[in-house]
Design a protein around this motif. Structure first.
Motif, short mmCIF file in Angstrom:
data_model
loop_
_atom_site.label_atom_id
_atom_site.label_comp_id
_atom_site.label_asym_id
_atom_site.label_seq_id
_atom_site.Cartn_x
_atom_site.Cartn_y
_atom_site.Cartn_z
N GLU A 102 -4.45 -8.23 1.94
CA GLU A 102 -5.67 -7.66 1.41
C GLU A 102 -5.41 -6.29 0.78
O GLU A 102 -5.86 -5.99 -0.31
CB GLU A 102 -6.67 -7.54 2.56
CG GLU A 102 -8.07 -7.25 2.12
CD GLU A 102 -9.00 -7.20 3.31
OE1 GLU A 102 -8.50 -7.11 4.46
OE2 GLU A 102 -10.21 -7.27 3.12
N LYS A 103 -4.63 -5.50 1.51
CA LYS A 103 -4.36 -4.14 1.03
C LYS A 103 -3.42 -4.14 -0.17
O LYS A 103 -3.33 -3.16 -0.89
CB LYS A 103 -3.77 -3.30 2.15
CG LYS A 103 -4.82 -2.90 3.16
CD LYS A 103 -4.21 -2.00 4.22
CE LYS A 103 -5.19 -1.83 5.36
NZ LYS A 103 -4.48 -1.68 6.64
N PHE A 162 -7.87 0.26 -1.93
CA PHE A 162 -8.97 0.80 -1.13
C PHE A 162 -8.98 2.32 -1.12
O PHE A 162 -9.97 2.94 -0.81
CB PHE A 162 -8.89 0.26 0.30
CG PHE A 162 -9.12 -1.22 0.38
CD1 PHE A 162 -10.22 -1.79 -0.25
CD2 PHE A 162 -8.24 -2.05 1.05
CE1 PHE A 162 -10.43 -3.16 -0.19
CE2 PHE A 162 -8.45 -3.42 1.09
CZ PHE A 162 -9.55 -3.98 0.48
N THR A 163 -7.82 2.90 -1.45
CA THR A 163 -7.78 4.37 -1.46
C THR A 163 -8.40 4.87 -2.76
O THR A 163 -8.55 4.13 -3.72
CB THR A 163 -6.34 4.86 -1.41
OG1 THR A 163 -5.63 4.28 -2.49
CG2 THR A 163 -5.68 4.48 -0.10
N ASP A 221 -1.18 -7.96 5.61
CA ASP A 221 -1.44 -6.83 4.71
C ASP A 221 -1.83 -7.27 3.30
O ASP A 221 -2.00 -6.44 2.42
CB ASP A 221 -0.19 -5.96 4.63
CG ASP A 221 -0.33 -4.76 5.54
OD1 ASP A 221 -1.44 -4.58 6.09
OD2 ASP A 221 0.65 -4.02 5.70
N PRO A 243 0.81 -1.22 0.00
CA PRO A 243 0.00 0.00 0.00
C PRO A 243 0.85 1.27 0.00
O PRO A 243 0.48 2.24 -0.68
CB PRO A 243 -0.81 -0.10 1.29
CG PRO A 243 -0.75 -1.52 1.71
CD PRO A 243 0.41 -2.16 1.05
#
Lengths: 484, 221
Positions: free
Chosen positions: A473-474, A479-480, A471, A225
């Motif tokens: 998933e990110k 997601f941002t 992490d 991320p």
């Protein structure tokens, strides 16, 4: 017969027992010819053999052209999935296989079928016969027809036709298309599309091989991320002062790295797919900066966006697309691009991207879940998905196609329009398919055929915690939502 | 060193080899699988001639009919035009003539005109004779070249000729041109700085009324 297809109307073609249009509009809802009910076609005045002859043109052409047209049409029979585009006047626009000019009789038949049903204030949606589905989509001045010998649902077949329609719009824009046909209803649209047929060709291959279309989502390049945020921030800071820049996106190898957008506007997955398709089918973008008009049908079907397309550098094959409404912005965007590349390089982001590209997605077998062959996961909130590497036994093109048809079948059951499912278990001939919808994700699994039902379901329940731990998933989903 | 910077636009029908030519010259390569250009591609290159340096901004446009209405965007403010046709296809030569007419109508500034007959490697299929092309080129005060992007034949000369033409233009005090001329020792990479933007940007529609309207009018069937 002359090459103008509508002329065919005066030919020997007649519906033998055609119902009186005014009296029968209710009984003539959709000529839905099902395999199991061979009597139904005759009811609509068209027996199955006649129909096949018509569609193949063999009963329908002038003696002089019989051999040639017949051969061309016969040729088409061997393909599993074919698409035709024609104008509502019956002029050929596109055929996936074969030369459109040679198929003018066939196009004539399609036009007649559509307009015949239209005359009784009805819409022809699909015809089924001999394991073959003919799907029709009549939109504005165009008619799109697919002929599929696959097991796809009506919704899926229709969505593919809509994609092809959108691809045409993306090249010419809806307003221009409408205007042209208003002025001249027998216009030969191929003149405007010339050079773009390959976009449709490529799109069809893309749809047949990539799960993105089935899921209505885009694949994301897995990145830490922080690395992804760095990239987004660099793009934002280089572009935030540029007026009229609507979207900036960075993609590599069919995967999204980041998408920055103007606050007011969003980019729909199907528009994104068209952008992916454009990059995929245009080798020439690799040689130079390009300034390309593109219409995104869901964003705005009536106008072009101007797109600055360039690959980041020789040593990083990620493609940057800067989309604006201002056709004078080329040099500004060109400067911005140079700034972006310099900063990306200085901060080590080019390396991050290259590393991520070099990393192959994990194979399902590496997760240590017994009997799991393949799976994919789609975020329900964000139109993004991830799929495991396709491995043995799906290592031939036929097997890959087979896997796709399994997922198509599973997907259609899970997303049944009247009876959607949370959990769907299918015992197939050589695999077990399982669909599992959670609050946040949709999971689709392929298991070995001998795994028990309870094992499969418990594995499906366990997988998210194994696969999305820490992490991960990110990394796999964005997601941002950076904006200018 | 005296540096001359100019914009050059490559025009012509589809499939005549515009991109192949430019890529051959700038990228020093040839690909059999070049995809049709969508919109236009932008290249830059530098040529040194005697005591001058010429920087070319090359706009390689798409030949498809659907992009015709966007052409003014690219030939506006151009200092040179390469008009490319395929010697094996007479229609593409006719299309060059119509491009020239369009340029004459819409561009007020002086232009270095180069007519290029490409694909000389297909000599046996030739449909446009050298004489015919030469005669026409003379009538429009241009220079005629024959090239083969495949065999890398004659392409160097085309760009060299353009560069020489631009230097001559820049030295002619009687010509009002939009070339950017400076001493390169104190002006690094100027086409990208702000001054360059206003100068070379495509923002002069209001100055050039016919072009603005031209952008909308053609193309309908």
């Amino acid at each position: 017969m002359s090459s103008s297809a509508p002329g065919g109307l005066e030919g020997p073609f007649k519906f033998p027992n055609s119902p009186e249009p005014q009296s029968s509009s209710s009984s003539f809802v959709v000529p839905y010819i099902e395999e199991e009910r061979p009597e139904s076609p005759a009811k609509h005045g068209l027996d199955e053999k006649d129909f096949e002859k018509l569609v193949l043109g063999s009963d329908f052409v002038d003696e002089s052209n019989v051999d040639e047209d017949c051969n061309v049409a016969q040729e088409l029979k061997k393909y599993k999935y074919n698409i035709f585009v024609l104008s509502s006047a019956g002029k050929p626009v596109y055929s996936r296989y074969g030369n459109e000019d040679k198929l003018s009789t066939l196009f004539g038949v399609m036009q007649v079928l559509v307009s015949f049903i239209q005359d009784s204030n009805d819409v022809l949606k699909s015809i089924r016969c001999n394991g073959c589905t003919f799907t029709f989509l009549s939109k504005g001045p165009l008619i799109l027809v697919s002929v599929a010998k696959t097991q796809q649902s009506d919704t899926q077949l229709l969505s593919q036709l809509t994609y092809v329609y959108n691809q045409v719009i993306s090249v010419v824009t809806l307003s221009r298309l409408t205007k042209i046909f208003e002025q001249k209803c027998n216009y030969d649209l191929r003149r405007l599309l010339s050079g773009s047929e390959r976009l449709i060709d490529q799109l069809l291959v893309f749809m047949e091989t990539d799960y993105a279309f089935l899921l209505g989502a885009v694949r994301v390049l897995p990145l830490a991320p922080t690395a992804r945020d760095d990239i987004s921030n660099i793009i934002v800071s280089a572009c935030s002062k540029i007026k009229n820049l609507v979207f900036a996106l960075l993609i590599a190898n069919n995967q999204l790295i980041t998408l920055v957008r103007m606050k007011k506007y969003e980019l729909q997955p199907s528009d994104l797919h068209l952008l992916f398709n454009l990059v995929n089918s245009s080798e020439s973008f690799k040689t130079a900066e390009s300034w390309t008009p593109i219409c995104l049908p869901l964003f705005n079907p009536s106008g072009f966006l101007h797109c600055h397309v360039s690959y980041l550098s020789e040593d990083c094959q990620a493609c940057l697309m800067l989309l604006t409404v201002d056709h004078d912005l080329f040099y500004t965007l060109s400067t911005a691009k140079q700034k972006i590349v310099e900063t990306l390089r200085r901060k080590g982001s080019l390396k991050d991207i290259n590393d991520a590209l070099a990393l192959k997605p994990i194979s399902a077998s590496e997760l240590g879940i017994y009997g799991l062959r393949h799976f994919m996961c789609k975020s329900r909130k964000h139109p993004q998905f991830w799929s495991s590497r396709v491995d043995t036994p799906y290592d031939t093109p036929e097997e890959v196609e087979h896997l796709m048809s399994l997922y198509q079948n599973l997907h259609q059951h899970v997303h049944h329009p009247t009876r959607p499912l949370k959990l769907c278990y299918q015992q197939m001939d050589s695999e077990i398919m399982l669909g599992h919808i959670t609050a946040e994700y949709e999971f689709y699994f392929t298991f070995e055929p001998l795994v028990t039902k309870s094992d499969a379901i418990s594995a499906a329940g366990r997988l998210p915690s194994v696969w999305l731990k820490d992490d991960e998933e990110k990394k796999k989903f964005i997601f941002t939502d950076p904006t200018f | 060193m005296r540096t001359v910077e100019g914009k050059i636009v490559v025009l012509g029908g589809q499939g005549v080899g515009k991109t192949s030519m430019v890529v051959r010259y700038i990228g020093k390569m040839f690909s059999h699988h070049i995809s049709p250009t969508i919109g236009a591609s932008f290249f830059t290159c530098k040529i040194n001639i005697e005591d001058s340096k010429v920087k070319l901004q090359v706009w390689d446009t798409a030949g498809q009919e659907r992009f015709r209405s966007m052409a003014p965007m690219y030939y506006r403010n151009a200092n040179a035009a390469l008009l490319v046709f395929d010697i094996t296809e007479h229609a593409s030569f006719e299309s060059v003539k119509s491009w020239v007419k369009e340029l004459k109508r819409n561009v007020d500034e002086p232009l270095v005109l180069c007519v290029v007959g490409n694909k000389t490697d297909l000599e046996p299929q030739r449909q446009v004779t050298r004489e015919e092309a030469m005669q026409y080129t003379e009538s429009i005060n241009g220079t005629y070249f024959e090239t083969s992007a495949l065999n890398d034949d004659g392409i160097e000369d085309v760009f060299l000729n353009v560069a020489v033409g631009l230097i001559k233009m820049s030295k002619n005090p009687n010509l009002k041109h939009s070339l950017r001329v400076y001493n390169s020792d104190n002006a690094p990479n100027p086409y990208l700085d702000d001054a360059g933007l206003t100068r070379y940007g495509l923002s002069s529609i209001e100055l050039n009324e016919p072009l603005g309207s031209e952008a909308k009018s053609p193309m309908c069937c």
